[in-house]
Design a protein around this motif. Structure first.
Motif, PDB file in Angstrom:
ATOM      1  N   ASN A  69      64.110  11.684-125.449  1.00 36.48           N
ATOM      2  CA  ASN A  69      62.757  11.995-125.390  1.00 36.48           C
ATOM      3  C   ASN A  69      62.344  12.117-123.890  1.00 36.48           C
ATOM      4  O   ASN A  69      62.601  11.338-122.900  1.00 36.48           O
ATOM      5  CB  ASN A  69      61.925  10.998-126.024  1.00 36.48           C
ATOM      6  CG  ASN A  69      62.284  10.762-127.479  1.00 36.48           C
ATOM      7  OD1 ASN A  69      62.579  11.847-128.103  1.00 36.48           O
ATOM      8  ND2 ASN A  69      62.267   9.651-128.018  1.00 36.48           N
ATOM      9  N   ARG A  70      61.355  13.016-123.705  1.00 32.06           N
ATOM     10  CA  ARG A  70      60.681  12.932-122.450  1.00 32.06           C
ATOM     11  C   ARG A  70      59.271  13.054-122.546  1.00 32.06           C
ATOM     12  O   ARG A  70      58.634  13.503-123.364  1.00 32.06           O
ATOM     13  CB  ARG A  70      61.048  14.455-121.815  1.00 32.06           C
ATOM     14  CG  ARG A  70      62.705  14.559-121.612  1.00 32.06           C
ATOM     15  CD  ARG A  70      62.970  15.816-120.533  1.00 32.06           C
ATOM     16  NE  ARG A  70      62.591  15.654-119.079  1.00 32.06           N
ATOM     17  CZ  ARG A  70      63.161  14.911-118.482  1.00 32.06           C
ATOM     18  NH1 ARG A  70      64.342  14.322-118.655  1.00 32.06           N
ATOM     19  NH2 ARG A  70      62.910  14.813-117.154  1.00 32.06           N
ATOM     20  N   LEU A  71      58.671  12.751-121.399  1.00 35.21           N
ATOM     21  CA  LEU A  71      56.904  12.616-121.568  1.00 35.21           C
ATOM     22  C   LEU A  71      56.418  13.706-120.575  1.00 35.21           C
ATOM     23  O   LEU A  71      57.100  14.017-119.443  1.00 35.21           O
ATOM     24  CB  LEU A  71      56.590  11.222-120.940  1.00 35.21           C
ATOM     25  CG  LEU A  71      57.052  10.178-121.790  1.00 35.21           C
ATOM     26  CD1 LEU A  71      56.811   8.762-121.011  1.00 35.21           C
ATOM     27  CD2 LEU A  71      56.561  10.035-123.203  1.00 35.21           C
ATOM     28  N   GLU A  72      55.204  14.324-120.828  1.00 39.96           N
ATOM     29  CA  GLU A  72      54.949  15.382-119.925  1.00 39.96           C
ATOM     30  C   GLU A  72      53.916  14.603-118.948  1.00 39.96           C
ATOM     31  O   GLU A  72      52.966  13.533-119.277  1.00 39.96           O
ATOM     32  CB  GLU A  72      53.922  16.327-120.703  1.00 39.96           C
ATOM     33  CG  GLU A  72      54.861  17.141-121.631  1.00 39.96           C
ATOM     34  CD  GLU A  72      54.090  18.203-122.238  1.00 39.96           C
ATOM     35  OE1 GLU A  72      54.651  19.432-122.820  1.00 39.96           O
ATOM     36  OE2 GLU A  72      52.812  18.211-122.464  1.00 39.96           O
ATOM     37  N   VAL A  73      53.791  15.243-117.553  1.00 39.45           N
ATOM     38  CA  VAL A  73      52.817  14.565-116.638  1.00 39.45           C
ATOM     39  C   VAL A  73      52.024  15.755-116.338  1.00 39.45           C
ATOM     40  O   VAL A  73      52.410  16.861-115.685  1.00 39.45           O
ATOM     41  CB  VAL A  73      53.545  14.166-115.486  1.00 39.45           C
ATOM     42  CG1 VAL A  73      52.479  13.697-114.435  1.00 39.45           C
ATOM     43  CG2 VAL A  73      54.563  13.132-115.654  1.00 39.45           C
ATOM     44  N   ARG A  74      50.870  15.851-116.658  1.00 38.87           N
ATOM     45  CA  ARG A  74      49.826  17.069-116.454  1.00 38.87           C
ATOM     46  C   ARG A  74      48.576  16.648-115.513  1.00 38.87           C
ATOM     47  O   ARG A  74      48.248  15.426-115.438  1.00 38.87           O
ATOM     48  CB  ARG A  74      49.001  17.197-117.958  1.00 38.87           C
ATOM     49  CG  ARG A  74      50.234  17.988-118.866  1.00 38.87           C
ATOM     50  CD  ARG A  74      48.980  18.585-120.075  1.00 38.87           C
ATOM     51  NE  ARG A  74      50.344  19.189-121.064  1.00 38.87           N
ATOM     52  CZ  ARG A  74      50.723  20.489-120.911  1.00 38.87           C
ATOM     53  NH1 ARG A  74      50.073  21.286-120.139  1.00 38.87           N
ATOM     54  NH2 ARG A  74      51.400  20.994-121.636  1.00 38.87           N
ATOM     55  N   SER A  75      48.055  17.661-114.822  1.00 38.64           N
ATOM     56  CA  SER A  75      47.102  17.355-113.945  1.00 38.64           C
ATOM     57  C   SER A  75      45.613  16.996-114.707  1.00 38.64           C
ATOM     58  O   SER A  75      45.312  17.467-115.638  1.00 38.64           O
ATOM     59  CB  SER A  75      46.719  18.678-113.158  1.00 38.64           C
ATOM     60  OG  SER A  75      45.459  18.563-112.703  1.00 38.64           O
ATOM     61  N   PRO A  76      45.174  15.604-114.554  1.00 40.06           N
ATOM     62  CA  PRO A  76      43.732  15.567-115.054  1.00 40.06           C
ATOM     63  C   PRO A  76      42.801  16.483-114.748  1.00 40.06           C
ATOM     64  O   PRO A  76      41.659  16.369-115.310  1.00 40.06           O
ATOM     65  CB  PRO A  76      43.556  14.094-114.600  1.00 40.06           C
ATOM     66  CG  PRO A  76      44.295  13.944-113.256  1.00 40.06           C
ATOM     67  CD  PRO A  76      45.163  14.753-113.260  1.00 40.06           C
ATOM     68  N   ALA A  77      42.771  17.236-113.589  1.00 38.60           N
ATOM     69  CA  ALA A  77      41.901  18.167-113.371  1.00 38.60           C
ATOM     70  C   ALA A  77      41.909  19.465-113.897  1.00 38.60           C
ATOM     71  O   ALA A  77      40.741  20.131-114.571  1.00 38.60           O
ATOM     72  CB  ALA A  77      41.891  18.618-111.644  1.00 38.60           C
TER      73      ALA A  77
END
Length: 501
Positions: free
Chosen positions: A27-35
Motif C-alpha cells: 500500500n502507498r499513501l498520496e501526498v498532495r499540495s494543500p494549496a
C-alpha cells in the motif's frame, strides 16, 4: 489533475539502515499540495514487517553509535548542520509545497535548523558525572548512558524543525532514532535521512518509516523502542502515553494548546496588534502555541480590535510559493472543516464577527485548496466553544477584562497549558503574571520565539516533558549510581559485630 503515473510525481521508499529500502507491503499513501491539490509524491504505508526491520536497523546502529566518543558524535552532528545550511533553499521550497506554509516563513525557519544540531553537539561535551564521599567509607559515582532506540513521532506543521529538535538531543546523547512523520507531510523527513547518510552518519542512526496512525501504534509497541517522543494532538497523546505506560518506557508529549494573550491598556496598540497578527496567523494558526484567545483590557478593547482587524485584512492569502504571500492554506479538508465549524458555532452562540468568516477570493488554480481566511471574533465568552476548544487554524477569539485578577482567571480557564503571552510595559506586572499564568512557555511582549537554549513544553492537556536545553538532553539519558567501598576491610555483618551507618 496530476496522477501517480505522471513522471514529475516522486515515489519514495522507506529509509532505514542507512539506505533506501523497498517496503515489505504494497500500500502507498498520496501526498498532495494543500494549496492546489496537486499530487506531489507517494510514500509507503509501512506495516508490521517494515517497522520491525527498521527497529532492528536502529538497534544495530545503536551498538555502533553509542560506542563513538562524544567528540566524534559532535563532529557528525556539525557536519550534518553544514550540509543542511547548504540546502536551506531546497528544503524551504519542499516544506512550503507539502505543508502549504508560505515560502517566506519556511526560508526563515529552515535557516535556523542547524542551530539545534550545533547546540546539542556542543552541550553533550559538557555532560559530566559527579562523585561524592559518603557515609560508611564509600564513594558514589554517577554515570550517564543512552537509552537505545528512541521513537520520534513528528507532526505535519513543522516537519523538519520538530524532527531536528528531538533528533539532535537524542543523537547527542548516544541514542538512535526510529522516526514516523505525519502521513500529511512525510517527504522532507525521508530526504533528511538520506542527507544524514550523505553527511557521514553511521548506518542505523536515523530510520524512517511512513504511514498513518496504525504505523505509529506499531512503533509504540515495538519491543526495541526504549523511549517515545511525540508532538501531536491531545487525543493521540493519550494513546501514546498509554502505550508507553504499558511498556514502562519514558515518554515526552508536546500536545495541544489554546494560548491566552493578555493585552493591558499601557501597550502601544499598533505594536500589540502587529504582534497579535503574527501570533495568531503565522503558519495559518497551525501551531500548538498559536495565539487563539486574546484577553484585552476594556479601556483599549475596541481600539485593539480595530487595529487587529486592519492587520488581518491586509494579509495576502494565496500561493505559498509566492514570496509576497502572508498566509497559505490549512493542511487538509478536515482542518478546513474544523475551522468552518468553529466559525459557524461562534456565530450561532452570539460572538461578534469582526473580520473574515468567509472563504478567501483566490485564483482558479487554488479553488480546491484548503483555504480559511484570517477570522476574528469579539465578545467571546468563556462558555463558548471558540474560547475552550483548539481550532488549529486562523480563527481567534477576543474577550475583554476589567482588571488583572479577571485577566488571569480568564487566561487560566483552560485545560491546556503550553504557551501564553503578556503584553504590558509594566515590568512588575509582567513578572507577577508570568509566575501565575498556566503555561510552560510565557512570552513578554512577543510570541512564537524559539531557541535551542530555551526549554519548551507544557502540562495538563498540553502534555509533559521538555524539548530544548539541558532538560531535553538529559531526558534522552539514563543516570546510574556506582558505589565503591574504600575501607580496607569488609564489614562482615553476620560475622560478628559490624554495624551499617
Amino acid at each position: 489533475m496530476t496522477t501517480a503515473t505522471d513522471p514529475q510525481v516522486q515515489h519514495y521508499d522507506l529509509h532505514y539502515g542507512g539506505a533506501w529500502q523497498k517496503p515489505l507491503g504494497g500500500n502507498r499513501l498520496e501526498v498532495r499540495s494543500p494549496a492546489s491539490r496537486t499530487l506531489l509524491a507517494t510514500v509507503p504505508d509501512a506495516g508490521d514487517a517494515d517497522v520491525a526491520a527498521a527497529a532492528a536497523a536502529a538497534q544495530a546502529g545503536f551498538e555502533t553509535w553509542r560506542a563513538i566518543d562524544p567528540f566524534e558524535r559532535a563532529r557528525h552532528l556539525r557536519a550534518l548542520g553544514e550540509l543542511i545550511r547548504s540546502r536551506t533553499g531546497e528544503l524551504a521550497e519542499l516544506e512550503s509545497a507539502v505543508t502549504g506554509r508560505p515560502i517566506r516563513e519556511m526560508r526563515a525557519q529552515m535557516g535556523r535548523i542547524p542551530e539545534w544540531l550545533d547546540y546539542f553537539a556542543s552541550i553533550a561535551l559538557g555532560l559530566e558525572g559527579e562523585s561524592n564521599q559518603v557515609k560508611g567509607g564509600l564513594v558514589t559515582l554517577t554515570h550517564y548512558e543512552p537509552l537505545g532506540v528512541c521513537a520520534l513521532l513528528t507532526p505535519w506543521n513543522h516537519p523538519i524543525l520538530i524532527l531536528v529538535k528531538k533528533f539532535a538531543a537524542a543523537l547527542a546523547a548516544g541514542n538512535t532514532c526510529l522516526v514516523k512523520p505525519s502521513e500529511l507531510a512525510p517527504v522532507s523527513t525521508l530526504l533528511f535521512a538520506e542527507w544524514c547518510r550523505e553527511a557521514g552518519l553511521p548506518a542505523g542512526v536515523i530510520n524512517v518509516v511512513t504511514g498513518g496512525g496504525a504505523t505509529g501504534a506499531r512503533i509504540c509497541a515495538e519491543p526495541l523502542v526504549q523511549r517515545i517522543d511525540l508532538t501531536g494532538g491531545t487525543a493521540t497523546g493519550r494513546r501514546v502515553a498509554a502505550a508507553a505506560g504499558e511498556r514502562l518506557v519514558p515518554c515526552t508529549l508536546e500536545l495541544g494548546g489554546k494560548a491566552p494573550i493578555l493585552v493591558f491598556d499601557d501597550v502601544d496598540i499598533d505594536e500589540a496588534a502587529a504582534g497579535a497578527a503574527f501570533a495568531a496567523f503565522v503558519a495559518s494558526g497551525q501551531t500548538c502555541v498559536s495565539a487563539t484567545r486574546f484577553i484585552v483590557a476594556a479601556p483599549i478593547y475596541e481600539r485593539f480590535l480595530d487595529a487587529l482587524k486592519r492587520r488581518a485584512e491586509r494579509l495576502l492569502v494565496g500561493d505559498p510559493a509566492d514570496p509576497r504571500t502572508d498566509m497559505g492554506p490549512v493542511i487538509s479538508a478536515v482542518s478546513r472543516a474544523r475551522a468552518n465549524e468553529h466559525i459557524a458555532a461562534a456565530t450561532a452562540e452570539g460572538a461578534r464577527l469582526v473580520s473574515g468568516g468567509r472563504p478567501p477570493d483566490l485564483p482558479a488554480l487554488f479553488a480546491d485548496g484548503f483555504y480559511v481566511a484570517p477570522t476574528i471574533f469579539a465578545d467571546v465568552r468563556p462558555e463558548m466553544r471558540l474560547f475552550r476548544e483548539e481550532v488549529f487554524g486562523p480563527v481567534v477569539a477576543v474577550t475583554p477584562f476589567q482588571d488583572e485578577a479577571e485577566a488571569l482567571a480568564l487566561a487560566n480557564d483552560s485545560p491546556f497549558a503550553l504557551g501564553a503571552a503578556i503584553w504590558t510595559r509594566d515590568v512588575a506586572r509582567a513578572h507577577r503574571l508570568a509566575g501565575k499564568v498556566k503555561a510552560g512557555v510565557v512570552w513578554i511582549n512577543d510570541h512564537h520565539k524559539n531557541d535551542p537554549r530555551s526549554i519548551w513544553g507544557g502540562h495538563g492537556e498540553s502534555g509533559y516533558g521538555k524539548e530544548n536545553g539541558w532538560d531535553a538532553l538529559k531526558s534522552y539519558l539514563r543516570k546510574r549510581s556506582v558505589v565503591v567501598r574504600t575501607n580496607p576491610g569488609f564489614d562482615d555483618w553476620f560475622g560478628g559485630g559490624a554495624r551499617y551507618g
